[in-house]
Write an enzyme that holds these catalytic residues in place. Structure first.
Site, PDB file in Angstrom:
ATOM      1  N   PRO A  10      92.698  -3.488 -35.295  1.00 56.55           N
ATOM      2  CA  PRO A  10      92.594  -4.685 -35.968  1.00 56.55           C
ATOM      3  C   PRO A  10      91.270  -4.707 -36.808  1.00 56.55           C
ATOM      4  O   PRO A  10      90.259  -4.161 -36.670  1.00 56.55           O
ATOM      5  CB  PRO A  10      92.447  -5.681 -34.932  1.00 56.55           C
ATOM      6  CG  PRO A  10      92.038  -4.894 -33.704  1.00 56.55           C
ATOM      7  CD  PRO A  10      92.629  -3.725 -33.918  1.00 56.55           C
ATOM      8  N   ASN A  11      91.499  -5.511 -38.094  1.00 59.41           N
ATOM      9  CA  ASN A  11      90.428  -5.824 -38.813  1.00 59.41           C
ATOM     10  C   ASN A  11      90.251  -4.558 -39.917  1.00 59.41           C
ATOM     11  O   ASN A  11      89.167  -4.595 -40.874  1.00 59.41           O
ATOM     12  CB  ASN A  11      89.222  -6.455 -38.438  1.00 59.41           C
ATOM     13  CG  ASN A  11      89.507  -7.648 -37.653  1.00 59.41           C
ATOM     14  OD1 ASN A  11      90.371  -8.519 -38.240  1.00 59.41           O
ATOM     15  ND2 ASN A  11      89.312  -7.872 -36.353  1.00 59.41           N
ATOM     16  N   ARG A  18      84.714  -6.157 -45.389  1.00 58.32           N
ATOM     17  CA  ARG A  18      84.173  -6.599 -44.376  1.00 58.32           C
ATOM     18  C   ARG A  18      82.662  -6.019 -43.683  1.00 58.32           C
ATOM     19  O   ARG A  18      82.771  -4.956 -43.639  1.00 58.32           O
ATOM     20  CB  ARG A  18      85.116  -6.420 -43.055  1.00 58.32           C
ATOM     21  CG  ARG A  18      84.982  -6.557 -41.872  1.00 58.32           C
ATOM     22  CD  ARG A  18      85.937  -5.730 -40.600  1.00 58.32           C
ATOM     23  NE  ARG A  18      85.544  -5.957 -39.445  1.00 58.32           N
ATOM     24  CZ  ARG A  18      85.768  -5.293 -38.242  1.00 58.32           C
ATOM     25  NH1 ARG A  18      86.299  -4.133 -38.423  1.00 58.32           N
ATOM     26  NH2 ARG A  18      85.426  -5.488 -37.142  1.00 58.32           N
ATOM     27  N   TYR A  23      79.990  -1.400 -41.896  1.00 62.55           N
ATOM     28  CA  TYR A  23      81.014  -0.617 -41.876  1.00 62.55           C
ATOM     29  C   TYR A  23      81.031   0.197 -43.426  1.00 62.55           C
ATOM     30  O   TYR A  23      81.959   0.959 -43.635  1.00 62.55           O
ATOM     31  CB  TYR A  23      82.294  -1.356 -41.933  1.00 62.55           C
ATOM     32  CG  TYR A  23      82.385  -2.025 -40.364  1.00 62.55           C
ATOM     33  CD1 TYR A  23      82.354  -1.355 -39.353  1.00 62.55           C
ATOM     34  CD2 TYR A  23      82.616  -3.284 -40.226  1.00 62.55           C
ATOM     35  CE1 TYR A  23      82.550  -1.798 -38.076  1.00 62.55           C
ATOM     36  CE2 TYR A  23      82.705  -3.912 -38.864  1.00 62.55           C
ATOM     37  CZ  TYR A  23      82.517  -3.369 -37.862  1.00 62.55           C
ATOM     38  OH  TYR A  23      82.635  -3.841 -36.432  1.00 62.55           O
ATOM     39  N   ASN A  74      90.873   4.733 -33.946  1.00 62.40           N
ATOM     40  CA  ASN A  74      89.756   3.622 -34.000  1.00 62.40           C
ATOM     41  C   ASN A  74      90.472   2.512 -33.933  1.00 62.40           C
ATOM     42  O   ASN A  74      91.183   2.002 -34.698  1.00 62.40           O
ATOM     43  CB  ASN A  74      89.060   3.720 -35.509  1.00 62.40           C
ATOM     44  CG  ASN A  74      88.031   2.496 -35.532  1.00 62.40           C
ATOM     45  OD1 ASN A  74      87.687   1.886 -34.485  1.00 62.40           O
ATOM     46  ND2 ASN A  74      87.363   2.506 -36.525  1.00 62.40           N
ATOM     47  N   ALA A  77      88.506  -3.586 -32.252  1.00 64.06           N
ATOM     48  CA  ALA A  77      88.020  -4.423 -31.101  1.00 64.06           C
ATOM     49  C   ALA A  77      88.823  -4.167 -29.910  1.00 64.06           C
ATOM     50  O   ALA A  77      88.397  -4.338 -28.771  1.00 64.06           O
ATOM     51  CB  ALA A  77      88.066  -5.983 -31.568  1.00 64.06           C
ATOM     52  N   HIS A  80      87.461  -2.582 -26.507  1.00 65.92           N
ATOM     53  CA  HIS A  80      86.663  -2.993 -25.620  1.00 65.92           C
ATOM     54  C   HIS A  80      87.563  -4.020 -24.657  1.00 65.92           C
ATOM     55  O   HIS A  80      87.000  -4.519 -23.771  1.00 65.92           O
ATOM     56  CB  HIS A  80      85.684  -3.871 -26.238  1.00 65.92           C
ATOM     57  CG  HIS A  80      84.913  -3.251 -27.497  1.00 65.92           C
ATOM     58  ND1 HIS A  80      84.366  -2.206 -27.499  1.00 65.92           N
ATOM     59  CD2 HIS A  80      84.892  -3.394 -28.627  1.00 65.92           C
ATOM     60  CE1 HIS A  80      83.859  -1.693 -28.389  1.00 65.92           C
ATOM     61  NE2 HIS A  80      84.028  -2.497 -29.252  1.00 65.92           N
ATOM     62  N   ASP A  87      96.333   2.738 -21.089  1.00 69.93           N
ATOM     63  CA  ASP A  87      97.632   3.348 -20.349  1.00 69.93           C
ATOM     64  C   ASP A  87      98.404   4.364 -21.299  1.00 69.93           C
ATOM     65  O   ASP A  87      98.745   5.082 -20.797  1.00 69.93           O
ATOM     66  CB  ASP A  87      98.312   2.328 -19.572  1.00 69.93           C
ATOM     67  CG  ASP A  87      97.577   1.531 -18.462  1.00 69.93           C
ATOM     68  OD1 ASP A  87      96.507   2.049 -18.062  1.00 69.93           O
ATOM     69  OD2 ASP A  87      98.027   0.391 -18.176  1.00 69.93           O
ATOM     70  N   GLU A  98      88.647   9.295 -29.535  1.00 73.32           N
ATOM     71  CA  GLU A  98      88.254   7.872 -29.658  1.00 73.32           C
ATOM     72  C   GLU A  98      87.330   7.896 -31.032  1.00 73.32           C
ATOM     73  O   GLU A  98      86.182   8.728 -30.954  1.00 73.32           O
ATOM     74  CB  GLU A  98      87.914   7.209 -28.854  1.00 73.32           C
ATOM     75  CG  GLU A  98      87.034   5.695 -28.952  1.00 73.32           C
ATOM     76  CD  GLU A  98      86.562   4.854 -27.801  1.00 73.32           C
ATOM     77  OE1 GLU A  98      86.862   5.771 -26.721  1.00 73.32           O
ATOM     78  OE2 GLU A  98      85.777   4.295 -28.096  1.00 73.32           O
ATOM     79  N   HIS A 100      84.507   5.499 -34.049  1.00 73.87           N
ATOM     80  CA  HIS A 100      84.011   4.214 -34.463  1.00 73.87           C
ATOM     81  C   HIS A 100      83.212   4.629 -35.770  1.00 73.87           C
ATOM     82  O   HIS A 100      82.394   5.475 -35.696  1.00 73.87           O
ATOM     83  CB  HIS A 100      83.322   3.638 -33.672  1.00 73.87           C
ATOM     84  CG  HIS A 100      84.060   3.134 -32.544  1.00 73.87           C
ATOM     85  ND1 HIS A 100      85.161   2.235 -32.315  1.00 73.87           N
ATOM     86  CD2 HIS A 100      84.035   3.812 -31.156  1.00 73.87           C
ATOM     87  CE1 HIS A 100      85.717   2.152 -31.156  1.00 73.87           C
ATOM     88  NE2 HIS A 100      85.128   3.123 -30.322  1.00 73.87           N
ATOM     89  N   SER A 102      80.650   2.516 -36.919  1.00 75.15           N
ATOM     90  CA  SER A 102      79.500   2.231 -36.281  1.00 75.15           C
ATOM     91  C   SER A 102      78.920   2.679 -35.007  1.00 75.15           C
ATOM     92  O   SER A 102      79.916   3.044 -34.489  1.00 75.15           O
ATOM     93  CB  SER A 102      79.485   0.545 -36.292  1.00 75.15           C
ATOM     94  OG  SER A 102      80.226   0.352 -35.250  1.00 75.15           O
ATOM     95  N   ARG A 107      74.835  -1.840 -31.013  1.00 72.48           N
ATOM     96  CA  ARG A 107      75.274  -3.325 -31.525  1.00 72.48           C
ATOM     97  C   ARG A 107      75.388  -4.186 -30.177  1.00 72.48           C
ATOM     98  O   ARG A 107      74.722  -3.974 -29.394  1.00 72.48           O
ATOM     99  CB  ARG A 107      76.601  -3.130 -32.168  1.00 72.48           C
ATOM    100  CG  ARG A 107      76.478  -2.435 -33.420  1.00 72.48           C
ATOM    101  CD  ARG A 107      77.786  -2.122 -34.137  1.00 72.48           C
ATOM    102  NE  ARG A 107      78.153  -3.518 -34.832  1.00 72.48           N
ATOM    103  CZ  ARG A 107      79.360  -3.662 -34.934  1.00 72.48           C
ATOM    104  NH1 ARG A 107      80.393  -2.769 -35.034  1.00 72.48           N
ATOM    105  NH2 ARG A 107      79.689  -4.936 -35.501  1.00 72.48           N
ATOM    106  N   ARG A 111      80.212  -4.661 -27.049  1.00 70.62           N
ATOM    107  CA  ARG A 111      80.720  -3.209 -27.669  1.00 70.62           C
ATOM    108  C   ARG A 111      80.359  -2.001 -26.913  1.00 70.62           C
ATOM    109  O   ARG A 111      80.665  -0.989 -27.330  1.00 70.62           O
ATOM    110  CB  ARG A 111      80.252  -3.155 -29.345  1.00 70.62           C
ATOM    111  CG  ARG A 111      80.916  -4.075 -29.966  1.00 70.62           C
ATOM    112  CD  ARG A 111      80.584  -4.078 -31.468  1.00 70.62           C
ATOM    113  NE  ARG A 111      80.234  -5.207 -32.149  1.00 70.62           N
ATOM    114  CZ  ARG A 111      81.398  -6.102 -32.780  1.00 70.62           C
ATOM    115  NH1 ARG A 111      82.497  -5.499 -32.623  1.00 70.62           N
ATOM    116  NH2 ARG A 111      81.175  -7.266 -33.273  1.00 70.62           N
TER     117      ARG A 111
HETATM  118  C1  DQA Z   1      84.598  -0.343 -34.815  1.00 69.26           C
HETATM  119  C2  DQA Z   1      83.781  -1.084 -33.492  1.00 69.26           C
HETATM  120  C3  DQA Z   1      84.209  -2.105 -33.058  1.00 69.26           C
HETATM  121  O1  DQA Z   1      83.464  -2.714 -32.009  1.00 69.26           O
HETATM  122  C4  DQA Z   1      84.761  -3.254 -33.867  1.00 69.26           C
HETATM  123  O2  DQA Z   1      85.285  -4.155 -33.251  1.00 69.26           O
HETATM  124  C5  DQA Z   1      85.682  -2.715 -34.964  1.00 69.26           C
HETATM  125  C6  DQA Z   1      85.122  -1.566 -35.700  1.00 69.26           C
HETATM  126  C7  DQA Z   1      84.009   0.699 -35.647  1.00 69.26           C
HETATM  127  O3  DQA Z   1      84.606   1.385 -36.297  1.00 69.26           O
HETATM  128  O4  DQA Z   1      82.705   0.811 -35.591  1.00 69.26           O
HETATM  129  O5  DQA Z   1      86.300  -3.387 -35.461  1.00 69.26           O
HETATM  130  O6  DQA Z   1      85.671   0.310 -34.063  1.00 69.26           O
END
Ligand code: DQA
Length: 149
Positions: A10-11, A18, A23, A74, A77, A80, A87, A98, A100, A102, A107, A111
């Site tokens: 998401p996002n 953003r 980011y 990635n 959110a 978390h 699963d 996995e 990220h 950031s 942070r 997170r």
């Molecule tokens: C993220 C870190 C997550 O905590 C956050 O919710 C994101 C982006 C990152 O790529 O740094 O949406 O996954």
């Protein structure tokens, strides 16, 4: 070889717009191009996707079981919060990394916990777009090592 799935949660469709101080300025399209270029230098191909919907990400991980040689994720959110992604990654039975953009450990405390980390081979965070490149390199190493082993 089957493609590597690069899954974005998401996002992440809003990358570049953003919170650029966190980011960066690169868009998701820029990240995709970087992934494709790096993957081809490793002899891999990528299937690059983004969804804001948890269940869609779960379904893509199920699809990866048969159609992918590994997963770089990635999960945004959902990292978390999502037992469902944990699963699904366990059930995928594939090399998984996995990642990220950031450094989540610099942070907010919420997170600092990843529910998906116990279901993957390793975690890369804090290198901006380079985190995707590093994740693909790591996946490639695992895939090659599994073939030899
Ligand atoms: C993220 C870190 C997550 O905590 C956050 O919710 C994101 C982006 C990152 O790529 O740094 O949406 O996954």
């Amino acid at each position: 070889m089957k493609p590597v799935f690069v899954l974005n949660g998401p996002n992440l469709n809003l990358l570049g717009l953003r919170e650029p101080a966190i980011y960066g300025a690169a868009t998701l399209k820029d990240v995709e191009t970087r992934c494709r270029d790096h993957a081809s230098s490793l002899g891999l191909s990528v299937d690059f996707r983004q969804s804001n919907i948890e269940g869609e990400l779960v379904s893509w991980i199920h699809e990866a079981r048969d159609k992918a040689s590994g997963i770089a994720i990635n999960a945004g959110a959902y990292t978390h919060t999502s037992v469902a992604l944990h699963d699904a990654l366990k059930a995928a039975d594939l090399p998984c990394v996995e990642l990220h953009l950031s450094n989540v450990y610099k942070r907010e405390a919420f997170r600092h916990t990843s529910l998906i980390a116990p279901a993957v081979n390793g975690v890369i965070c804090g290198f901006g777009t380079e985190s995707y490149v590093l994740a693909l390199t790591a996946l490639h190493s695992i895939i090659i090592a599994n073939k030899k082993g």
